[in-house]
Structure formats: C-alpha cells, structure tokens
Scaffold this motif. Sequence first.
Motif, PDB file in Angstrom:
ATOM      1  N   PHE A  48       1.100  -1.146  -0.018  1.00 17.95           N
ATOM      2  CA  PHE A  48       0.060   0.004  -0.127  1.00 17.95           C
ATOM      3  C   PHE A  48       0.894   1.192   0.177  1.00 17.95           C
ATOM      4  O   PHE A  48       2.119   1.180   0.557  1.00 17.95           O
ATOM      5  CB  PHE A  48      -0.797   0.129   1.154  1.00 17.95           C
ATOM      6  CG  PHE A  48      -1.772  -1.022   1.510  1.00 17.95           C
ATOM      7  CD1 PHE A  48      -2.819  -1.142   0.318  1.00 17.95           C
ATOM      8  CD2 PHE A  48      -1.900  -2.081   2.066  1.00 17.95           C
ATOM      9  CE1 PHE A  48      -3.933  -2.284   0.421  1.00 17.95           C
ATOM     10  CE2 PHE A  48      -2.952  -3.198   2.381  1.00 17.95           C
ATOM     11  CZ  PHE A  48      -3.874  -2.909   1.345  1.00 17.95           C
ATOM     12  N   PRO A  49       0.451   2.391  -0.417  1.00 15.57           N
ATOM     13  CA  PRO A  49      -0.913   2.641  -0.758  1.00 15.57           C
ATOM     14  C   PRO A  49      -1.409   2.091  -2.303  1.00 15.57           C
ATOM     15  O   PRO A  49      -2.534   1.722  -2.384  1.00 15.57           O
ATOM     16  CB  PRO A  49      -1.071   4.233  -0.852  1.00 15.57           C
ATOM     17  CG  PRO A  49       0.274   4.626  -1.164  1.00 15.57           C
ATOM     18  CD  PRO A  49       1.172   3.609  -0.502  1.00 15.57           C
ATOM     19  N   LEU A  95      -7.087   4.480  -3.852  1.00 16.13           N
ATOM     20  CA  LEU A  95      -6.286   5.335  -2.863  1.00 16.13           C
ATOM     21  C   LEU A  95      -7.387   5.933  -2.207  1.00 16.13           C
ATOM     22  O   LEU A  95      -6.967   6.267  -0.747  1.00 16.13           O
ATOM     23  CB  LEU A  95      -5.727   6.435  -3.732  1.00 16.13           C
ATOM     24  CG  LEU A  95      -4.517   6.022  -4.417  1.00 16.13           C
ATOM     25  CD1 LEU A  95      -3.969   7.030  -5.303  1.00 16.13           C
ATOM     26  CD2 LEU A  95      -3.365   5.404  -3.551  1.00 16.13           C
ATOM     27  N   ALA A  96      -8.514   6.427  -2.440  1.00 12.04           N
ATOM     28  CA  ALA A  96      -9.610   6.789  -1.640  1.00 12.04           C
ATOM     29  C   ALA A  96     -10.118   5.865  -0.466  1.00 12.04           C
ATOM     30  O   ALA A  96     -10.008   6.360   0.799  1.00 12.04           O
ATOM     31  CB  ALA A  96     -10.905   7.216  -2.439  1.00 12.04           C
ATOM     32  N   VAL A  97     -10.189   4.662  -0.801  1.00 12.66           N
ATOM     33  CA  VAL A  97     -10.526   3.481   0.421  1.00 12.66           C
ATOM     34  C   VAL A  97      -9.297   3.590   1.220  1.00 12.66           C
ATOM     35  O   VAL A  97      -9.460   3.512   2.505  1.00 12.66           O
ATOM     36  CB  VAL A  97     -10.705   2.287  -0.316  1.00 12.66           C
ATOM     37  CG1 VAL A  97     -10.809   1.212   0.730  1.00 12.66           C
ATOM     38  CG2 VAL A  97     -12.135   2.407  -1.152  1.00 12.66           C
ATOM     39  N   GLY A 148      -6.127   6.822   7.351  1.00 11.12           N
ATOM     40  CA  GLY A 148      -6.009   8.019   7.624  1.00 11.12           C
ATOM     41  C   GLY A 148      -4.585   8.499   7.181  1.00 11.12           C
ATOM     42  O   GLY A 148      -4.413   9.962   7.492  1.00 11.12           O
ATOM     43  N   LEU A 149      -4.058   8.148   6.543  1.00 11.65           N
ATOM     44  CA  LEU A 149      -2.759   8.195   5.769  1.00 11.65           C
ATOM     45  C   LEU A 149      -3.013   8.685   4.313  1.00 11.65           C
ATOM     46  O   LEU A 149      -3.966   8.248   3.615  1.00 11.65           O
ATOM     47  CB  LEU A 149      -1.802   7.147   5.713  1.00 11.65           C
ATOM     48  CG  LEU A 149      -1.533   6.341   6.850  1.00 11.65           C
ATOM     49  CD1 LEU A 149      -0.492   5.024   6.643  1.00 11.65           C
ATOM     50  CD2 LEU A 149      -0.599   7.399   7.859  1.00 11.65           C
ATOM     51  N   LYS A 150      -2.031   9.536   3.690  1.00  9.08           N
ATOM     52  CA  LYS A 150      -2.405  10.298   2.457  1.00  9.08           C
ATOM     53  C   LYS A 150      -1.901   9.193   1.442  1.00  9.08           C
ATOM     54  O   LYS A 150      -0.830   8.599   1.384  1.00  9.08           O
ATOM     55  CB  LYS A 150      -1.504  11.363   2.366  1.00  9.08           C
ATOM     56  CG  LYS A 150      -1.445  12.219   0.914  1.00  9.08           C
ATOM     57  CD  LYS A 150      -2.936  12.537   0.704  1.00  9.08           C
ATOM     58  CE  LYS A 150      -2.986  13.323  -0.673  1.00  9.08           C
ATOM     59  NZ  LYS A 150      -4.250  13.551  -1.326  1.00  9.08           N
ATOM     60  N   GLY A 151      -2.635   8.842   0.414  1.00 10.70           N
ATOM     61  CA  GLY A 151      -2.264   8.010  -0.784  1.00 10.70           C
ATOM     62  C   GLY A 151      -1.337   8.479  -1.569  1.00 10.70           C
ATOM     63  O   GLY A 151      -1.534   9.740  -1.903  1.00 10.70           O
ATOM     64  N   HIS A 152      -0.542   7.877  -2.435  1.00 12.77           N
ATOM     65  CA  HIS A 152       0.362   8.411  -3.463  1.00 12.77           C
ATOM     66  C   HIS A 152       0.544   7.194  -4.396  1.00 12.77           C
ATOM     67  O   HIS A 152       0.545   6.011  -4.085  1.00 12.77           O
ATOM     68  CB  HIS A 152       1.481   9.155  -2.785  1.00 12.77           C
ATOM     69  CG  HIS A 152       2.374   7.979  -1.946  1.00 12.77           C
ATOM     70  ND1 HIS A 152       3.293   7.374  -2.499  1.00 12.77           N
ATOM     71  CD2 HIS A 152       2.411   7.939  -0.552  1.00 12.77           C
ATOM     72  CE1 HIS A 152       3.843   6.481  -1.515  1.00 12.77           C
ATOM     73  NE2 HIS A 152       3.237   6.945  -0.265  1.00 12.77           N
TER      74      HIS A 152
END
Length: 468
Positions: free
Chosen positions: A181-182, A398-400, A406-410
């Motif tokens: 992940f992400p 990424l939204a899920v 609670g972490l930012k996706g990239h």
Amino acid sequence: MTINYRAEVDKRKDAMMEDLFSLLRINSERDDSKADKEHPFGPGPVKALEHFLAMAERDGYKTRNIDNYAGDFEFGQGDEVLGIFAHLDVVPAGSGWDTDPYEPTIKDGKLYARGSSDDKGPTMAAYYALKIIKELGLPTSKKVRFIVGTDEESGWGDMDYYFANNGLKDPDFGFAPDAEFPIINGEKGNITEYLHFAGENSGAFKLLSFTGGLRENMVPESATAVFTSDSNLADLQEKLNAFVAEEPVTAELSDDKGQFSLTVYGKSAHGMSPFAGINGATFLAKFLNQFDFDGAAKDYLRIAGEVLHEDFYAKNLGLAIVDEKMGELTMNAGVFAFDAASEDNTIALNFRYPQGTDAQTLKAGLDKLQGPSKVSLSEHEHTPHYVPMEDELVSTLLAVYERQTGLKGHEQIIGGGTFGRLLKRGVAFGAMFPGYTNTMHQANEFADVEDLYRAAAIYAEAIYELIK
C-alpha cells in the motif's frame, strides 16, 4: 448503509487464519524435475491450487481448474468484470530459517512461513474480503473474478495458459494483492538475459563446477565452486580467512584428495532489490579471481567477480539508465551454472528497467563484453507498465486506503513484477503497509498478523466500491 469492514474481519479472524495456515503448510515451490502434463510446474503448485479451489467450493463458489495451470471463480452480476489476481506458488525456501518454513509459526505477532507475505497471506486477505461482501449479501453491478496462478515466481506460464484457454473475456480492470500500500500503479520492465561461456579450462587452478542461485529473481544466498589446484588446503584456508575477515560473508572450504570445494554464504533478497542482499556467487568469484585459472573459467570468474560484483545498477556494463518517473534500472545476477564438461555455461542477469530502454538495447550492451561466447534472452519479457493516477481504478483504491488508514495515498512505481500488469487497467494493491520489513524471497519470511487483518478490511471496502 454504513459497514464496519474491520468489525466484519474481526468476526472471521480465526477462520481466516485457519485457512491461511492450511495453505501455508503446502510446499508449492516449482519443481521442473517432477513436472508432467498433469503437473505443469510440479506437484506442489497443483496441490495448492486444488486446496484453494476446494476452499472456495466449500464457501459456495463455482470454481474452475484450468488444466492445473490456474483456477478461478466468479461472484456478482454485471457486464463489467473486476479481476483479482493472486498466486499460490512460492520461491524455494532455501536455508537459514529459524523455524520450519512450511509449518506456520506466530511469534510476537508475526506469522513466519514461506509465502506468508508473498503471496498466500495477501491472497487470503483478499479472499476473505470478498467473502464478507458475499455473506453480507451486498448488491453489485459488476462481477468479480478471483484468479489464482501457480507460476508467478518463475515464467508466468500459468497466466499465459490461463488467458489462452479460460474461455471467458478478460477482466476489464483489476488488482493484484501482491505488493504494498498505498498502491503500485507502475512497474518497471523485466527481462532475464543470459551470458554463455564454454567450459574447457586448464592452468594451475582448474574450475570443475560453479553453482549458485535458486531463482533468477532472488539474490543467491550462497554459491559453491569445485576446483583442483597445485596449492594446499592450509594456504587456501589462510587466504580465505583473510578474505572473509574483510567481506560480509562466511565460507567453508574442504579438500577431497586434491579436489577442493568452497562455499560462500551471503544473504538472499528479492531480485528487484539486489542491493538488499549479499550475492554469495559474485563474492565467491571475487575470491577465486586471485588464482591462476585459464580459458573459459577465467572469463567466467572475471565477469562474475569483477564486472557483475555489486554492480546493482549495471554501471560497469554501460547500461545504467534513470527515468524521471520510474527511477533507475537494476540488475540481479541471479543464477550461476558452470560445468567444465559443458560447452554452454551461463550467468542469468535479471534486469528491472524503466521507460527509455528495452531488452534488445540491453542485449546490445552485453554483446560488447569480452569473454562470453554469446548472449541470449528469456522467452518471457514484461515491458514497463503504468496506470495514470486519474484512472478511476487508481483513485478509488487510494480513496479507500485513505479512509481506512488516515494516511495520504500516493502513486508508487516498483521494480517488482506483479499480476497487476496483466491488464491495461491493472495495479498492485497491498498487502504490505508503509514502513514494513520486506522479507519476501528471504529466510524467515513473515507477515504481520494484524496487517493481514487490516488489509482484509481495506480489500473488502475497495472491492465493494469498485463493483457496487
């Protein structure tokens, strides 16, 4: 309708772990010595496939076994199909384990077993995610096809056969639970190229054999050379002791009536990160280079011990390249096979390459080497793969991930190759979290048990968001 996916996973934790343990107990290493029509990659992968499909049938799915190459089942209704691509085969366990690699052991919250993180643990997390959706009776507008292969760690012959013979249209989009992940929305190209050498040699030292490496996509944890010499054991041992004192390896030397056997031990790692391992084969060649070998053996040891040794980015070969988006090319010298009686000895070089080069360009560079008699390419090549961030598949996953953690996706691009690249709109998604310790393809491979449960919750929400 609000669903607490983690609570649903918690209800099934014991069952999930029981099913995972039963799968991990199956040694599903590829074994070509036992391969036949009924067992294309040997009996182990077939046993794992049959076990997994039986589990799915137990849970009410109608399964298909595609001639023991791969299997699948479908869930849901709709014209569009989400593909989930997992694999049941594993790389060889090798040595150096503190536990039995095929008897799963949980210690301090970590599940130790070959395949726990690559890829049986993540496969089970994705399977139970779909099981949650099925058991909750959630409405769907698309189908899910869960596909399991048996040759991901070698040549992907399973998926070649599956796509040619499964009789259904390809999934429209999909993901592989076989990375981190992400998200992995880009993968470098992957090709193995072989340096070929003759075998005849003579001199004060004569190389009889040189072997190392279990798979092209693994750093060789050890290598062994058998040779004759006009030197004696004491002199050789003294030089070896000095070498080991300066290098990050251990070694064993023995003498059987003038025929010496030397094994050097390093550390295995995934072939996409050769710098994370210690290549026992190139260190062995580096040590032997100081002696008076001749002919093909001299060329073989010089290339292995000088040119390839710790050349993780192929700079010595003149093949280094860096792409702004995909990063640098990496090279793993993965399998070594030399026999003085053979006219075709090889070193297998596994390249993970970015945009801007290709297999033929790499071959052209290798053709310039002095020593090898020729260079050949693997039948299987994967060209660089990328799915843009704005693609709905990527943005949804990424939204899920962001909601669940609670972490930012990239976006991420890796040197590893996953089944995500089988589809134009395909990615890898989990199951390892940021900051994890990567033990894939190594001794004492483990998966964090809590992370597997977290991944299952993420997969459940992600699958439903994609098919609702």
